[in-house]
Design an enzyme around this catalytic site. Structure first.
Site, PDB file in Angstrom:
ATOM      1  N   ASN A  32      26.858 -54.287  13.019  1.00 25.73           N
ATOM      2  CA  ASN A  32      25.738 -55.228  13.142  1.00 25.73           C
ATOM      3  C   ASN A  32      24.531 -54.420  13.596  1.00 25.73           C
ATOM      4  O   ASN A  32      24.456 -54.017  14.754  1.00 25.73           O
ATOM      5  CB  ASN A  32      26.097 -56.319  14.160  1.00 25.73           C
ATOM      6  N   GLY A  54      26.223 -54.711  24.475  1.00 30.99           N
ATOM      7  CA  GLY A  54      25.102 -53.822  24.770  1.00 30.99           C
ATOM      8  C   GLY A  54      25.050 -53.347  26.210  1.00 30.99           C
ATOM      9  O   GLY A  54      24.057 -52.770  26.648  1.00 30.99           O
ATOM     10  N   HIS A  85      26.102 -65.650  16.527  1.00 33.15           N
ATOM     11  CA  HIS A  85      26.069 -64.496  17.434  1.00 33.15           C
ATOM     12  C   HIS A  85      25.469 -64.946  18.767  1.00 33.15           C
ATOM     13  O   HIS A  85      24.565 -65.783  18.793  1.00 33.15           O
ATOM     14  CB  HIS A  85      25.234 -63.362  16.822  1.00 33.15           C
ATOM     15  N   GLU A 120      23.385 -63.705  20.617  1.00 37.68           N
ATOM     16  CA  GLU A 120      21.923 -63.546  20.724  1.00 37.68           C
ATOM     17  C   GLU A 120      21.211 -64.698  20.018  1.00 37.68           C
ATOM     18  O   GLU A 120      20.108 -65.083  20.408  1.00 37.68           O
ATOM     19  CB  GLU A 120      21.516 -62.170  20.163  1.00 37.68           C
ATOM     20  N   SER A 134      30.367 -53.508  23.068  1.00 39.37           N
ATOM     21  CA  SER A 134      30.448 -52.102  23.482  1.00 39.37           C
ATOM     22  C   SER A 134      31.682 -51.389  22.923  1.00 39.37           C
ATOM     23  O   SER A 134      32.260 -50.510  23.579  1.00 39.37           O
ATOM     24  CB  SER A 134      30.383 -51.966  25.009  1.00 39.37           C
ATOM     25  N   GLU A 165      33.314 -61.930  21.067  1.00 40.76           N
ATOM     26  CA  GLU A 165      32.352 -61.035  21.708  1.00 40.76           C
ATOM     27  C   GLU A 165      32.007 -61.569  23.090  1.00 40.76           C
ATOM     28  O   GLU A 165      31.133 -62.434  23.224  1.00 40.76           O
ATOM     29  CB  GLU A 165      31.070 -60.940  20.871  1.00 40.76           C
ATOM     30  N   LYS A 196      21.624 -55.419  14.065  1.00 39.28           N
ATOM     31  CA  LYS A 196      20.647 -56.207  14.833  1.00 39.28           C
ATOM     32  C   LYS A 196      19.240 -55.892  14.304  1.00 39.28           C
ATOM     33  O   LYS A 196      19.084 -55.655  13.106  1.00 39.28           O
ATOM     34  CB  LYS A 196      20.813 -55.955  16.341  1.00 39.28           C
TER      35      LYS A 196
HETATM   36  P1  13P Z   1      27.284 -53.595  21.062  1.00 43.08           P
HETATM   37  O1  13P Z   1      28.364 -52.915  20.274  1.00 43.08           O
HETATM   38  O2  13P Z   1      25.970 -52.858  20.985  1.00 43.08           O
HETATM   39  O3  13P Z   1      27.714 -53.939  22.441  1.00 43.08           O
HETATM   40  O4  13P Z   1      26.985 -54.988  20.326  1.00 43.08           O
HETATM   41  C1  13P Z   1      28.051 -55.819  20.047  1.00 43.08           C
HETATM   42  C2  13P Z   1      27.545 -56.904  19.182  1.00 43.08           C
HETATM   43  O5  13P Z   1      26.832 -57.790  19.624  1.00 43.08           O
HETATM   44  C3  13P Z   1      27.907 -56.864  17.764  1.00 43.08           C
HETATM   45  O6  13P Z   1      27.585 -58.047  17.135  1.00 43.08           O
END
Ligand code: 13P
Length: 248
Positions: A9, A171, A94, A96, A209, A165, A11
């Site tokens: 992803n 992150g 997601h 976010e 992560s 997640e 982002k």
């Molecule tokens: P990270 O791997 O950067 O923690 O992000 C995970 C994520 O949100 C994937 O959709």
């Protein structure tokens, strides 16, 4: 069981130039990779990624889809539009999107429905916040989030992918331990089994992560069917090493 599924992803990262070099480095290192793999890129780069990934073992994914079919929804991208670019997977719900765009369980369920209606596999993201984990609510939260999607998509629920997640691990460099991930994945698997006789078709990915160092131990868990990778998918060597860990 199908092979593992590893999804990057990106982002809101990338540029035409950066994407071209990242994809070329990844594609040139795919020898020996035999897991399923996809990259969810920002919408403006779908056409670029579609052409660079054509004929490769990396599938194209999007990061979101409108809950509307078409119409006066400025800024939105419909499922049919994604289909025009040969998008195979689409993230929905997601954390976010839930956190910064107010997406509710009901909206996420409709988004999954929109994707399924055009033959795109929705990757339904679920996960608890730190305060919810600390309050012992992890199981209740992920079950509530998945239940909404099951309720709205009953007969085709075996066609989705689920991504667990934990919000506190995204992150942050904090990762769920393999045992914590397995515990939640087992709960989700049981919930899917109650909803469909074909629950084994549903891949349950871990995200938060995940990186080159911890991927193998997470992927070794019986109900961890793959990964959803943010930051580490932007580094070709790290992403390739995770694809290889998933190919063993
Ligand atoms: P990270 O791997 O950067 O923690 O992000 C995970 C994520 O949100 C994937 O959709």
């Amino acid at each position: 069981m199908a092979s593992k599924l590893m999804v990057g992803n990106w982002k809101m990262h990338g540029s035409l130039a950066a994407n071209a070099s990242l994809l070329s480095e990844i594609l040139s290192g795919m020898g020996g990779v035999n897991c399923r793999a996809a990259l969810c890129v920002p919408s403006p780069y779908l056409t670029q990624a579609q052409s660079l990934l054509a004929g490769s073992a990396l599938a194209l994914g999007a990061q979101d889809v409108s809950d509307h079919e078409s119409g006066a929804y400025t800024g939105e991208v419909s499922a049919a539009m994604l289909r025009d670019f040969a998008v195979r997977y689409c993230l929905v719900g997601h954390s976010e999107r839930r956190q910064y765009h107010g997406e509710t369980d009901a909206v996420v369920a409709i988004k999954a429905q929109r994707a399924l209606s055009v033959g795109i596999t929705p990757i339904v993201c679920v996960g608890e916040r730190l305060a919810e984990r600390e309050a012992g609510l992890t199981e209740a939260v992920v079950k509530r989030q998945l239940a909404a999607v099951i309720h709205a998509n009953g007969h085709c629920i075996s066609e989705i992918v689920v991504a667990y997640e934990p919000v506190w691990a995204i992150g942050t460099g904090l990762t769920a331990t393999p045992e914590q991930a397995q515990g939640v994945h087992a709960v989700l698997r049981t919930q899917l089994q109650a909803a469909t006789a074909q629950a084994e078709r549903v891949s349950i990915l871990y995200g938060g992560s995940m990186n080159a160092a911890n991927a193998s131990s997470l992927l070794a868990q019986p109900d961890v069917d793959g990964g959803l990778i943010g930051g580490a998918s932007l580094k070709a060597t790290d992403f390739l090493s995770m694809l290889k860990a998933a190919s063993r």
